[in-house]
Write a protein that holds these residues in place. Structure first.
Motif, PDB file in Angstrom:
ATOM      1  N   ARG A  28      30.399   0.643  20.714  1.00 17.17           N
ATOM      2  CA  ARG A  28      29.778  -0.664  20.939  1.00 17.17           C
ATOM      3  C   ARG A  28      28.453  -0.716  20.174  1.00 17.17           C
ATOM      4  NH1 ARG A  28      32.358   0.115  25.972  1.00 17.17           N
ATOM      5  NH2 ARG A  28      30.594   1.288  26.830  1.00 17.17           N
ATOM      6  N   LEU A  29      27.818   0.452  20.042  1.00 11.88           N
ATOM      7  CA  LEU A  29      26.719   0.612  19.094  1.00 11.88           C
ATOM      8  C   LEU A  29      27.274   1.390  17.917  1.00 11.88           C
ATOM      9  CD1 LEU A  29      23.674   1.538  21.393  1.00 11.88           C
ATOM     10  CD2 LEU A  29      23.887  -0.489  19.952  1.00 11.88           C
ATOM     11  N   ARG A  30      27.231   0.798  16.733  1.00 13.73           N
ATOM     12  CA  ARG A  30      27.875   1.376  15.558  1.00 13.73           C
ATOM     13  C   ARG A  30      26.908   2.229  14.744  1.00 13.73           C
ATOM     14  NH1 ARG A  30      33.570  -0.010  14.351  1.00 13.73           N
ATOM     15  NH2 ARG A  30      34.122  -1.275  16.158  1.00 13.73           N
ATOM     16  N   PRO A  31      27.434   3.130  13.917  1.00  8.97           N
ATOM     17  CA  PRO A  31      26.572   3.928  13.044  1.00  8.97           C
ATOM     18  C   PRO A  31      25.682   3.023  12.184  1.00  8.97           C
ATOM     19  CG  PRO A  31      28.797   4.795  13.025  1.00  8.97           C
ATOM     20  CD  PRO A  31      28.856   3.510  13.785  1.00  8.97           C
ATOM     21  N   GLY A  32      24.381   3.305  12.207  1.00  7.08           N
ATOM     22  CA  GLY A  32      23.431   2.508  11.442  1.00  7.08           C
ATOM     23  C   GLY A  32      22.768   1.402  12.236  1.00  7.08           C
ATOM     24  N   ASP A  33      23.279   1.079  13.438  1.00  2.00           N
ATOM     25  CA  ASP A  33      22.657   0.039  14.263  1.00  2.00           C
ATOM     26  C   ASP A  33      21.257   0.482  14.687  1.00  2.00           C
ATOM     27  OD1 ASP A  33      24.867  -1.553  14.123  1.00  2.00           O
ATOM     28  OD2 ASP A  33      25.494  -1.291  16.211  1.00  2.00           O
ATOM     29  N   LYS A  34      20.314  -0.463  14.659  1.00  2.00           N
ATOM     30  CA  LYS A  34      18.956  -0.189  15.116  1.00  2.00           C
ATOM     31  C   LYS A  34      18.901  -0.281  16.641  1.00  2.00           C
ATOM     32  CE  LYS A  34      17.152   0.000  10.912  1.00  2.00           C
ATOM     33  NZ  LYS A  34      18.392  -0.179  10.128  1.00  2.00           N
ATOM     34  N   ILE A  35      18.041   0.537  17.232  1.00  2.00           N
ATOM     35  CA  ILE A  35      17.896   0.534  18.685  1.00  2.00           C
ATOM     36  C   ILE A  35      16.408   0.648  19.016  1.00  2.00           C
ATOM     37  CG2 ILE A  35      18.340   3.029  18.763  1.00  2.00           C
ATOM     38  CD1 ILE A  35      19.592   2.557  21.513  1.00  2.00           C
ATOM     39  N   SER A  36      15.956  -0.229  19.882  1.00  2.00           N
ATOM     40  CA  SER A  36      14.531  -0.337  20.183  1.00  2.00           C
ATOM     41  C   SER A  36      14.166   0.329  21.498  1.00  2.00           C
ATOM     42  CB  SER A  36      14.123  -1.814  20.234  1.00  2.00           C
ATOM     43  OG  SER A  36      12.864  -1.970  20.837  1.00  2.00           O
ATOM     44  N   GLU A  37      13.185   1.208  21.428  1.00  2.00           N
ATOM     45  CA  GLU A  37      12.673   1.866  22.630  1.00  2.00           C
ATOM     46  C   GLU A  37      12.142   0.842  23.621  1.00  2.00           C
ATOM     47  OE1 GLU A  37       8.842   4.486  22.940  1.00  2.00           O
ATOM     48  OE2 GLU A  37      10.425   5.715  22.039  1.00  2.00           O
ATOM     49  N   LEU A  64      21.473   9.931  17.541  1.00  3.80           N
ATOM     50  CA  LEU A  64      20.390   9.029  17.152  1.00  3.80           C
ATOM     51  C   LEU A  64      19.567   9.678  16.048  1.00  3.80           C
ATOM     52  CD1 LEU A  64      18.812   7.473  20.410  1.00  3.80           C
ATOM     53  CD2 LEU A  64      20.405   6.411  18.784  1.00  3.80           C
ATOM     54  N   LEU A  65      19.038   8.831  15.179  1.00  3.64           N
ATOM     55  CA  LEU A  65      18.129   9.279  14.130  1.00  3.64           C
ATOM     56  C   LEU A  65      16.752   8.700  14.444  1.00  3.64           C
ATOM     57  CD1 LEU A  65      17.530  10.634  11.424  1.00  3.64           C
ATOM     58  CD2 LEU A  65      18.285   8.523  10.290  1.00  3.64           C
ATOM     59  N   ILE A  66      15.820   9.573  14.797  1.00  4.31           N
ATOM     60  CA  ILE A  66      14.465   9.166  15.164  1.00  4.31           C
ATOM     61  C   ILE A  66      13.519   9.547  14.037  1.00  4.31           C
ATOM     62  CG2 ILE A  66      12.598   9.424  16.840  1.00  4.31           C
ATOM     63  CD1 ILE A  66      14.715  10.253  18.894  1.00  4.31           C
ATOM     64  N   ALA A  71      12.270   2.396  12.526  1.00  4.04           N
ATOM     65  CA  ALA A  71      13.155   2.065  13.639  1.00  4.04           C
ATOM     66  C   ALA A  71      14.141   3.201  13.912  1.00  4.04           C
ATOM     67  CB  ALA A  71      13.921   0.777  13.334  1.00  4.04           C
ATOM     68  N   THR A  72      14.355   3.475  15.187  1.00  2.44           N
ATOM     69  CA  THR A  72      15.381   4.433  15.571  1.00  2.44           C
ATOM     70  C   THR A  72      16.741   3.779  15.355  1.00  2.44           C
ATOM     71  OG1 THR A  72      13.969   5.519  17.202  1.00  2.44           O
ATOM     72  CG2 THR A  72      16.351   5.720  17.517  1.00  2.44           C
ATOM     73  N   GLU A  73      17.686   4.544  14.853  1.00  2.43           N
ATOM     74  CA  GLU A  73      19.009   3.971  14.627  1.00  2.43           C
ATOM     75  C   GLU A  73      20.098   4.935  15.075  1.00  2.43           C
ATOM     76  OE1 GLU A  73      20.229   5.018  10.060  1.00  2.43           O
ATOM     77  OE2 GLU A  73      18.886   3.309  10.343  1.00  2.43           O
ATOM     78  N   VAL A  74      21.267   4.382  15.322  1.00  2.00           N
ATOM     79  CA  VAL A  74      22.422   5.197  15.662  1.00  2.00           C
ATOM     80  C   VAL A  74      22.775   6.033  14.441  1.00  2.00           C
ATOM     81  CG1 VAL A  74      24.839   5.182  16.376  1.00  2.00           C
ATOM     82  CG2 VAL A  74      23.247   3.475  17.302  1.00  2.00           C
TER      83      VAL A  74
END
Length: 232
Positions: A28-37, A64-66, A71-74
């Motif tokens: 549902r969260l795909r590789p490369g999607d941004k995710i906000s803390e 996750l890539l921090i 931006a953190t991303e999947v």
């Protein structure tokens, strides 16, 4: 998912971790999607610290890539990391299957037969998410039969790194029956105390990801990172 009652920090971290892990593993969260803390903290009604801790745990699983000030991303897939993960898992599973075949008794055989029957039922329903959970249960049962429960910790950690690829592969109708055939061959060898056949079947099972990897690399190249740029 607002929080309506007070919980200790560890429980909050666990809940955020479980939620995000499921979102990422299910794609549902795909590789490369941004995710906000900040967004996740607001969603759960908590401070940023437990979110940060959950992010860190997911990063340790290569989900996750921090990066500082970015931006953190999947995490995208890395062919090099996938190869490393599969190497580790193959080494551990070979020993598990050898021990399981040597030690399997009637109780162990009954457990494996139950696992297989459950898998057959979800295949009939086309439920690939449930099949993924039963796949974990099958490999955990093998570790228990082998008398090395702790080995499943390693296997599950390595499986987690490639689960998203497995989910993409299970979208194909033929994948679940093929994996079930592998499980049946593994179980048959273990139940009949044939460690060589058990290990051979297990190693074949691990190669099933090869075709999926090639297909996804061709159809969704943006899901993969450039492995030469892994200096983070």
């Amino acid at each position: 998912m607002p929080m309506n009652h007070v919980r200790d920090r560890r429980t909050t971290v666990d809940e955020i971790y479980d939620y995000l892990h499921d979102e990422i593993s299910s794609l549902r969260l795909r590789p490369g999607d941004k995710i906000s803390e900040a967004d996740i903290a607001a969603q759960f009604g908590v401070s940023r610290q437990p979110v940060r801790d959950a992010f860190s745990r997911l990063a340790n699983l290569d989900l996750l890539l921090i990066r500082p000030q970015r931006a953190t991303e999947v995490k995208r897939f890395s062919t090099r990391e996938i190869e490393k993960s599969r190497f580790v898992r193959a080494a551990v599973e070979a020993k598990v299957l050898q021990f399981a075949a040597e030690k399997c008794d009637k109780h162990g055989a009954d457990i494996l037969e139950t696992c297989l029957e459950q898998q057959r039922k979800v295949i009939d329903k086309g439920d690939y998410h449930k099949f993924g959970a039963l796949d974990y249960a099958f490999h955990k049962a093998l570790c228990q039969i082998a008398g090395v429960d702790f080995a499943f910790e390693v296997i599950s950690q390595e499986k987690a790194k490639v689960d998203r690829l497995c989910v993409l592969g299970l979208f194909k109708d033929e994948r679940m029956p093929l994996l079930l055939e592998d499980h049946e061959a593994i179980a048959h060898a273990v139940i009949h105390h044939d460690p060589v056949a058990a290990v051979d079947a297990g190693m074949l099972h691990l190669t099933r990801l090869d075709g999926t990897l090639l297909d996804i690399a061709e159809t969704n190249a943006d899901y993969f990172e450039q492995d030469t740029d892994q200096a983070h």
